[in-house]
Design a protein around this motif. Structure first.
Motif, PDB file in Angstrom:
ATOM      1  N   SER A 137       0.853  -1.187   0.000  1.00 65.13           N
ATOM      2  CA  SER A 137       0.000   0.000   0.000  1.00 65.13           C
ATOM      3  C   SER A 137       0.892   1.241   0.000  1.00 65.13           C
ATOM      4  O   SER A 137       1.439   1.614  -1.022  1.00 65.13           O
ATOM      5  N   GLU A 138       1.060   1.857   1.158  1.00 68.79           N
ATOM      6  CA  GLU A 138       1.934   3.015   1.320  1.00 68.79           C
ATOM      7  C   GLU A 138       2.580   2.952   2.691  1.00 68.79           C
ATOM      8  O   GLU A 138       2.070   2.295   3.602  1.00 68.79           O
ATOM      9  N   CYS A 139       3.697   3.670   2.837  1.00 63.83           N
ATOM     10  CA  CYS A 139       4.327   3.772   4.147  1.00 63.83           C
ATOM     11  C   CYS A 139       4.869   5.184   4.320  1.00 63.83           C
ATOM     12  O   CYS A 139       4.974   5.951   3.369  1.00 63.83           O
ATOM     13  N   VAL A 140       5.195   5.521   5.564  1.00 63.93           N
ATOM     14  CA  VAL A 140       5.803   6.804   5.895  1.00 63.93           C
ATOM     15  C   VAL A 140       7.306   6.580   6.044  1.00 63.93           C
ATOM     16  O   VAL A 140       7.730   5.648   6.734  1.00 63.93           O
ATOM     17  N   LEU A 161       7.079  10.393  15.765  1.00 61.79           N
ATOM     18  CA  LEU A 161       6.450  11.291  14.795  1.00 61.79           C
ATOM     19  C   LEU A 161       5.874  10.515  13.611  1.00 61.79           C
ATOM     20  O   LEU A 161       4.744  10.762  13.179  1.00 61.79           O
ATOM     21  N   GLY A 162       6.658   9.573  13.085  1.00 65.97           N
ATOM     22  CA  GLY A 162       6.198   8.789  11.938  1.00 65.97           C
ATOM     23  C   GLY A 162       5.008   7.920  12.282  1.00 65.97           C
ATOM     24  O   GLY A 162       4.070   7.776  11.476  1.00 65.97           O
ATOM     25  N   ALA A 163       5.012   7.327  13.475  1.00 65.26           N
ATOM     26  CA  ALA A 163       3.888   6.491  13.891  1.00 65.26           C
ATOM     27  C   ALA A 163       2.621   7.323  14.029  1.00 65.26           C
ATOM     28  O   ALA A 163       1.520   6.882  13.659  1.00 65.26           O
ATOM     29  N   ALA A 164       2.756   8.537  14.573  1.00 63.28           N
ATOM     30  CA  ALA A 164       1.596   9.427  14.700  1.00 63.28           C
ATOM     31  C   ALA A 164       1.039   9.788  13.328  1.00 63.28           C
ATOM     32  O   ALA A 164      -0.182   9.832  13.121  1.00 63.28           O
ATOM     33  N   MET A 165       1.939  10.042  12.358  1.00 63.78           N
ATOM     34  CA  MET A 165       1.489  10.368  11.008  1.00 63.78           C
ATOM     35  C   MET A 165       0.791   9.175  10.365  1.00 63.78           C
ATOM     36  O   MET A 165      -0.262   9.328   9.734  1.00 63.78           O
ATOM     37  N   ALA A 166       1.354   7.982  10.517  1.00 67.60           N
ATOM     38  CA  ALA A 166       0.720   6.785   9.950  1.00 67.60           C
ATOM     39  C   ALA A 166      -0.630   6.529  10.606  1.00 67.60           C
ATOM     40  O   ALA A 166      -1.596   6.123   9.941  1.00 67.60           O
ATOM     41  N   HIS A 167      -0.715   6.756  11.904  1.00 67.66           N
ATOM     42  CA  HIS A 167      -1.983   6.603  12.610  1.00 67.66           C
ATOM     43  C   HIS A 167      -3.027   7.559  12.043  1.00 67.66           C
ATOM     44  O   HIS A 167      -4.185   7.187  11.822  1.00 67.66           O
ATOM     45  N   SER A 168      -2.599   8.807  11.774  1.00 66.78           N
ATOM     46  CA  SER A 168      -3.522   9.826  11.290  1.00 66.78           C
ATOM     47  C   SER A 168      -3.911   9.607   9.830  1.00 66.78           C
ATOM     48  O   SER A 168      -5.091   9.686   9.478  1.00 66.78           O
ATOM     49  N   ILE A 169      -2.917   9.310   8.983  1.00 69.16           N
ATOM     50  CA  ILE A 169      -3.171   9.210   7.545  1.00 69.16           C
ATOM     51  C   ILE A 169      -3.757   7.849   7.155  1.00 69.16           C
ATOM     52  O   ILE A 169      -4.713   7.765   6.373  1.00 69.16           O
ATOM     53  N   PHE A 170      -3.189   6.780   7.694  1.00 66.17           N
ATOM     54  CA  PHE A 170      -3.607   5.434   7.303  1.00 66.17           C
ATOM     55  C   PHE A 170      -4.658   4.836   8.238  1.00 66.17           C
ATOM     56  O   PHE A 170      -5.120   3.728   8.002  1.00 66.17           O
ATOM     57  N   GLN A 171      -4.985   5.573   9.305  1.00 62.96           N
ATOM     58  CA  GLN A 171      -5.985   5.104  10.277  1.00 62.96           C
ATOM     59  C   GLN A 171      -5.585   3.762  10.894  1.00 62.96           C
ATOM     60  O   GLN A 171      -6.397   2.839  11.005  1.00 62.96           O
ATOM     61  N   LEU A 172      -4.323   3.658  11.311  1.00 64.69           N
ATOM     62  CA  LEU A 172      -3.807   2.445  11.938  1.00 64.69           C
ATOM     63  C   LEU A 172      -3.684   2.662  13.446  1.00 64.69           C
ATOM     64  O   LEU A 172      -3.137   3.672  13.887  1.00 64.69           O
ATOM     65  N   ASP A 173      -4.173   1.709  14.234  1.00 63.34           N
ATOM     66  CA  ASP A 173      -4.075   1.835  15.687  1.00 63.34           C
ATOM     67  C   ASP A 173      -2.629   1.723  16.164  1.00 63.34           C
ATOM     68  O   ASP A 173      -2.182   2.495  17.010  1.00 63.34           O
ATOM     69  N   ARG A 174      -1.905   0.712  15.644  1.00 64.18           N
ATOM     70  CA  ARG A 174      -0.511   0.508  16.033  1.00 64.18           C
ATOM     71  C   ARG A 174       0.324   0.287  14.773  1.00 64.18           C
ATOM     72  O   ARG A 174       0.578  -0.854  14.376  1.00 64.18           O
ATOM     73  N   ASP A 225       4.982  -0.047   8.249  1.00 61.34           N
ATOM     74  CA  ASP A 225       4.207   1.147   7.899  1.00 61.34           C
ATOM     75  C   ASP A 225       5.027   2.419   8.031  1.00 61.34           C
ATOM     76  O   ASP A 225       4.696   3.434   7.416  1.00 61.34           O
ATOM     77  N   VAL A 226       6.091   2.377   8.847  1.00 62.71           N
ATOM     78  CA  VAL A 226       6.943   3.550   9.079  1.00 62.71           C
ATOM     79  C   VAL A 226       8.396   3.110   9.035  1.00 62.71           C
ATOM     80  O   VAL A 226       8.785   2.189   9.755  1.00 62.71           O
ATOM     81  N   VAL A 227       9.191   3.753   8.183  1.00 62.43           N
ATOM     82  CA  VAL A 227      10.627   3.492   8.105  1.00 62.43           C
ATOM     83  C   VAL A 227      11.356   4.714   8.639  1.00 62.43           C
ATOM     84  O   VAL A 227      11.151   5.829   8.162  1.00 62.43           O
ATOM     85  N   VAL A 228      12.215   4.500   9.638  1.00 64.58           N
ATOM     86  CA  VAL A 228      12.899   5.596  10.319  1.00 64.58           C
ATOM     87  C   VAL A 228      14.380   5.588   9.965  1.00 64.58           C
ATOM     88  O   VAL A 228      15.046   4.545  10.043  1.00 64.58           O
ATOM     89  N   THR A 229      14.897   6.756   9.581  1.00 64.55           N
ATOM     90  CA  THR A 229      16.318   6.903   9.293  1.00 64.55           C
ATOM     91  C   THR A 229      16.701   8.359   9.501  1.00 64.55           C
ATOM     92  O   THR A 229      15.878   9.169   9.944  1.00 64.55           O
ATOM     93  N   GLU A 230      17.953   8.712   9.205  1.00 58.76           N
ATOM     94  CA  GLU A 230      18.350  10.121   9.274  1.00 58.76           C
ATOM     95  C   GLU A 230      18.347  10.708   7.863  1.00 58.76           C
ATOM     96  O   GLU A 230      18.238   9.981   6.881  1.00 58.76           O
ATOM     97  N   GLY A 231      18.466  12.041   7.769  1.00 62.41           N
ATOM     98  CA  GLY A 231      18.187  12.733   6.523  1.00 62.41           C
ATOM     99  C   GLY A 231      19.104  12.432   5.362  1.00 62.41           C
ATOM    100  O   GLY A 231      18.676  12.495   4.207  1.00 62.41           O
ATOM    101  N   PHE A 232      20.352  12.080   5.625  1.00 58.57           N
ATOM    102  CA  PHE A 232      21.289  11.818   4.526  1.00 58.57           C
ATOM    103  C   PHE A 232      20.871  10.572   3.755  1.00 58.57           C
ATOM    104  O   PHE A 232      20.650  10.604   2.540  1.00 58.57           O
TER     105      PHE A 232
END
Length: 352
Positions: A137-140, A161-174, A225-232
């Motif tokens: 589907s999609e991920c953050v 932050l990413g989990a909150a965005m996925a919760h808001s956009i994708f309507q996912l509880d966890r 649903d959320v992939v976390v890394t640094e900006g580079f």
């Protein structure tokens, strides 16, 4: 109604693309109005040709337009208080708009957003998050360019932050969350990434399902649903994905036009190729969200066309409608409430 502030001067093409892009938004979002900020001599002639947009907009003339090649320090020095970019952000701060959209200079936009909106409590560095199409589907994905490097606490903050965005956009509880690494084994990767993984495991936050480390190919697979890394590394991954999508699209066009038989085959498989083209459309990942600020700011790609800019506005609309900022605040407070207080940690040290 959702009210969106627009930096009409942003991007490579300014009002000529931004305003027609807003017309596309109006067609599918009946409850939206706009605050437009820009140079009157450039905005008003385009707006005059779009009476429906003009009826749903409030235009404010600005003295300054931030250039795409301005350094952040230059933009702040010359554009603070009076540029179209600053005033679009300020509308969110003042409560006149629910979200700000700009296709302008990324560094200037982040600098102005941080100065005007300020980072949330307990957030040291805001991040840029992108919506990424996957096989599922999609991920953050975040951070995709705001910060070069990140310490363990900043990576943990990005996960929240990413989990909150996925919760808001994708309507996912966890939402399922993973840390981008060079391998899935706990012993691999840089020390900061391993430490962030340990902190997330031990925190056991109810707002996310932490899955451990993920590799680069897991982004496209949709493993989490959320992939976390640094900006580079995040920015390199983003640009690589965009380039690969364009490359595959060019390969298909070349293959389908090479022979008469290929062109005939295309006619019969046209609907399938249309669906593939939609999947490969890089405009659908247009829109970097500045997370960790006291307000929503979305950065559209500077070279976006009308549909691409509209996609960025749609993303901002969805987050405002689903009260993303409230969700982030709740989850940050919950995490930091669970952390041992300095006095308690010192007492534990004495006791042991």
């Amino acid at each position: 109604m959702i009210r969106i502030s627009i930096d009409a001067m942003g991007g490579d093409h300014g009002p000529a693309v931004v305003l027609p892009g807003l017309m596309k938004v109006i067609e599918r979002r009946p409850d939206v109005t706009f605050l437009l900020f820009g140079l009157a001599e450039e905005v008003e002639p385009v707006l005059a040709k779009l009476p429906r947009l003009a009826a749903l907009s409030e235009f404010h003339h600005c003295e300054v337009s931030v250039r795409m090649d301005d350094k952040p320090s230059q933009a702040l020095r010359h554009g603070r208080w009076k540029s179209s970019m600053w005033r679009a952000i300020e509308a969110v701060k003042n409560g006149d708009a629910d979200v700000c959209i700009s296709a302008g200079n990324t560094g200037a936009l982040m600098a102005m957003s941080k100065f005007c909106l300020r980072p949330m409590a307990n957030i040291e560095r805001p991040a840029i998050a992108a919506i990424w199409p996957t096989m599922r589907s999609e991920c953050v994905v975040l951070d995709v360019g705001a910060n070069i490097g990140a310490d363990p606490q900043q990576l943990v903050d990005h996960a929240i932050l990413g989990a909150a965005m996925a919760h808001s956009i994708f309507q996912l509880d966890r939402p399922a969350v993973g840390l981008l690494n060079v391998g899935v084994e706990e012993i691999k990767g840089q020390e900061d990434v391993r430490e962030a993984g340990r902190m997330l495991r031990e925190a056991a936050l109810p707002s996310m399902d932490y899955r451990g480390f993920v590799e680069g190919d897991d982004i496209a697979k949709g493993t989490v649903d959320v992939v976390v890394t640094e900006g580079f590394s995040g920015n390199i991954a983003l640009k690589t994905a965009e380039g690969t999508a364009r490359q595959i699209g060019e390969y298909l066009r070349e293959a389908m036009s090479r022979t008469l038989l290929a062109r005939i085959g295309y006619v019969f498989a046209r609907s399938a190729f249309r669906r593939l083209r939609e999947k490969l459309d890089v405009r659908k990942i247009n829109g970097g969200v500045f997370l960790g600020l006291n307000g929503i700011v979305v950065k559209s790609h500077g070279g976006a066309d009308e549909e691409g800019f509209a996609a960025a506005v749609d993303l901002g609309y969805d987050m405002a409608r689903r009260r993303l900022i409230d969700t982030i605040r709740e989850q940050l407070e919950h995490f930091h409430d669970r952390q041992p207080k300095p006095e308690a940690a010192a007492a534990d040290g004495v006791a042991t």
